[in-house]
Scaffold this motif. Structure first.
Motif, short mmCIF file in Angstrom:
data_model
loop_
_atom_site.label_atom_id
_atom_site.label_comp_id
_atom_site.label_asym_id
_atom_site.label_seq_id
_atom_site.Cartn_x
_atom_site.Cartn_y
_atom_site.Cartn_z
N GLU A 81 0.82 -1.21 0.00
CA GLU A 81 0.00 0.00 0.00
C GLU A 81 0.86 1.26 0.00
O GLU A 81 0.46 2.29 -0.55
N ALA A 82 2.03 1.21 0.58
CA ALA A 82 2.89 2.39 0.64
C ALA A 82 3.44 2.77 -0.74
O ALA A 82 3.68 3.94 -1.01
N ASN A 83 3.61 1.78 -1.61
CA ASN A 83 4.18 2.04 -2.93
C ASN A 83 3.13 2.24 -4.01
O ASN A 83 3.49 2.53 -5.15
N GLN A 84 1.87 2.05 -3.69
CA GLN A 84 0.81 2.23 -4.68
C GLN A 84 0.50 3.72 -4.84
O GLN A 84 0.35 4.43 -3.85
N ARG A 85 0.40 4.16 -6.05
CA ARG A 85 0.07 5.56 -6.34
C ARG A 85 -1.38 5.69 -6.81
O ARG A 85 -1.69 6.50 -7.66
N ASP A 86 -2.22 4.87 -6.24
CA ASP A 86 -3.64 4.85 -6.63
C ASP A 86 -4.38 6.02 -6.00
O ASP A 86 -3.95 6.59 -4.99
N HIS A 87 -5.52 6.34 -6.60
CA HIS A 87 -6.42 7.33 -6.03
C HIS A 87 -6.94 6.79 -4.70
O HIS A 87 -7.06 5.59 -4.50
N HIS A 88 -7.25 7.69 -3.78
CA HIS A 88 -7.67 7.25 -2.44
C HIS A 88 -8.94 6.41 -2.48
O HIS A 88 -9.16 5.55 -1.63
N GLN A 89 -9.82 6.67 -3.47
CA GLN A 89 -11.03 5.84 -3.58
C GLN A 89 -10.69 4.42 -4.02
O GLN A 89 -11.32 3.46 -3.57
N VAL A 90 -9.70 4.28 -4.88
CA VAL A 90 -9.27 2.94 -5.31
C VAL A 90 -8.68 2.19 -4.12
O VAL A 90 -8.98 1.01 -3.91
N LYS A 91 -7.86 2.88 -3.33
CA LYS A 91 -7.30 2.25 -2.14
C LYS A 91 -8.39 1.86 -1.14
O LYS A 91 -8.36 0.79 -0.53
N GLY A 92 -9.38 2.74 -0.99
CA GLY A 92 -10.48 2.46 -0.08
C GLY A 92 -11.30 1.26 -0.51
O GLY A 92 -11.71 0.44 0.32
N LYS A 93 -11.54 1.14 -1.83
CA LYS A 93 -12.29 -0.02 -2.33
C LYS A 93 -11.51 -1.31 -2.15
O LYS A 93 -12.08 -2.35 -1.83
N ARG A 94 -10.20 -1.24 -2.35
CA ARG A 94 -9.36 -2.43 -2.15
C ARG A 94 -9.40 -2.86 -0.68
O ARG A 94 -9.54 -4.05 -0.37
N ALA A 95 -9.31 -1.91 0.22
CA ALA A 95 -9.37 -2.23 1.66
C ALA A 95 -10.73 -2.81 2.02
O ALA A 95 -10.83 -3.76 2.81
N ALA A 96 -11.80 -2.26 1.44
CA ALA A 96 -13.15 -2.78 1.71
C ALA A 96 -13.29 -4.21 1.21
O ALA A 96 -13.90 -5.06 1.88
N ARG A 97 -12.72 -4.49 0.02
CA ARG A 97 -12.77 -5.87 -0.50
C ARG A 97 -12.01 -6.83 0.42
O ARG A 97 -12.47 -7.95 0.67
N GLN A 98 -10.89 -6.39 0.92
CA GLN A 98 -10.11 -7.25 1.81
C GLN A 98 -10.87 -7.51 3.12
O GLN A 98 -10.91 -8.64 3.61
N ARG A 99 -11.48 -6.46 3.67
CA ARG A 99 -12.25 -6.65 4.92
C ARG A 99 -13.44 -7.56 4.68
O ARG A 99 -13.76 -8.42 5.50
N ASP A 100 -14.13 -7.38 3.54
CA ASP A 100 -15.28 -8.23 3.22
C ASP A 100 -14.86 -9.69 3.05
O ASP A 100 -15.57 -10.60 3.50
N ALA A 101 -13.71 -9.92 2.41
CA ALA A 101 -13.24 -11.29 2.23
C ALA A 101 -12.89 -11.93 3.57
O ALA A 101 -13.16 -13.11 3.80
N MET A 102 -12.30 -11.15 4.46
CA MET A 102 -11.99 -11.67 5.78
C MET A 102 -13.26 -11.99 6.56
O MET A 102 -13.37 -13.03 7.21
N THR A 103 -14.24 -11.11 6.47
CA THR A 103 -15.52 -11.34 7.17
C THR A 103 -16.19 -12.60 6.64
O THR A 103 -16.74 -13.40 7.41
N ALA A 104 -16.15 -12.80 5.32
CA ALA A 104 -16.74 -14.01 4.73
C ALA A 104 -16.00 -15.26 5.19
O ALA A 104 -16.61 -16.29 5.47
N ALA A 105 -14.68 -15.16 5.30
CA ALA A 105 -13.89 -16.31 5.78
C ALA A 105 -14.22 -16.63 7.24
O ALA A 105 -14.29 -17.80 7.62
N PHE A 106 -14.46 -15.59 8.05
CA PHE A 106 -14.81 -15.83 9.45
C PHE A 106 -16.17 -16.50 9.57
O PHE A 106 -16.39 -17.29 10.49
N ARG A 107 -17.07 -16.20 8.66
CA ARG A 107 -18.39 -16.83 8.71
C ARG A 107 -18.30 -18.33 8.46
O ARG A 107 -19.16 -19.09 8.92
N CYS A 108 -17.30 -18.76 7.70
CA CYS A 108 -17.13 -20.19 7.41
C CYS A 108 -16.51 -20.95 8.58
O CYS A 108 -16.51 -22.18 8.59
#
Length: 193
Positions: A81-108
Motif C-alpha cells: 500500500e505504501a508504494n501504490q500511487r492509486d487514487h484514495h477511492q481505489v485504495k479504499g475499495k481495495r481495503a473494503a474488498r479485503q475486509r469483506d473477504a476476511m468477514t466471509a472467511a470468518f463466517r465459514c
C-alpha cells in the motif's frame, strides 16, 4: 559428587540443629568435623539445585512460546500500500474488498471468538509470486488486521492483547491465485523453575 546417605543427612541435620552439642560423648574435634561435613553436603546440594535450575531454564527457552489453534485461508490479493500511487477511492475499495473477504472467511469458521484465549498471536502469511519488504508487508495487511481485530472485539494497537506478526511465502504457483493464511496461536504453558 559423592553419594549421599540418609545417615549422613541425619547426622548433618542433628549437628545443624545443635543436637550434638547436647551429647557429652562428642569432643570439640568431632563436632567441628561434623559441621564441616554438613557444610560440604550443603554446598553440594546448592550446586545440584543450581544445575537443575539452569537445565530447566534452558529447556524452557527452547520450548515453543506459542501453540497453534487454527489456520484461516482466504483468497485476498495483498499489495504494498505504501508504494501504490492509486487514487484514495481505489485504495479504499481495495481495503473494503479485503475486509469483506476476511468477514466471509470468518463466517465459514466454526469458532466462537468469545471462547478464544484473551492473549493470542495472529500471523499473516502472504501467498504471492513476489516478496515485499518488512515494512511494506505489514502495511499490506492493514485492512485484514483491522478485520481480525473487529472479529475478536479487541484493539489492534500496541497495548492490545494480540501479538501481530507477518510472513510471506513467495512462489510462482501463487501468481494466478494469490491469497493469505491467518494463523491463530495461544501462549504455550511455561515451566517455572
Amino acid at each position: 559428587m559423592s553419594e549421599l546417605r540418609l545417615s549422613d543427612l541425619a547426622e548433618g541435620e542433628a549437628v545443624a540443629t545443635g543436637a550434638v552439642l547436647a551429647s557429652p560423648h562428642h569432643s570439640a574435634a568431632a563436632l567441628s568435623k561434623a559441621q564441616a561435613r554438613v557444610r560440604t553436603l550443603q554446598s553440594q546440594l546448592d550446586a545440584t539445585r543450581h544445575q537443575l535450575t539452569e537445565a530447566l531454564r534452558e529447556l524452557d527457552e527452547q520450548a515453543p512460546r506459542w501453540r497453534p489453534l487454527f489456520v484461516l485461508t482466504a483468497t485476498i490479493a495483498t499489495v504494498s500500500e505504501a508504494n501504490q500511487r492509486d487514487h484514495h477511492q481505489v485504495k479504499g475499495k481495495r481495503a473494503a474488498r479485503q475486509r469483506d473477504a476476511m468477514t466471509a472467511a470468518f463466517r465459514c469458521l466454526s469458532v466462537n471468538p468469545d471462547q478464544l484465549p484473551r492473549r493470542l498471536r495472529v500471523t499473516f502469511t502472504r501467498l504471492a509470486s513476489g516478496t515485499l519488504d518488512d515494512d511494506n508487508l505489514a502495511g499490506a495487511f492493514k485492512a485484514c488486521r483491522d478485520a481480525v481485530a473487529a472479529w475478536l472485539g479487541v484493539d489492534d494497537g500496541p497495548r492490545g492483547p494480540i501479538t501481530w506478526s507477518y510472513a510471506q511465502e513467495p512462489h510462482k504457483r501463487h501468481r494466478n491465485a494469490p491469497g493469505i493464511l491467518v494463523t491463530f496461536e495461544e501462549p504455550a504453558p511455561r515451566r517455572t523453575p
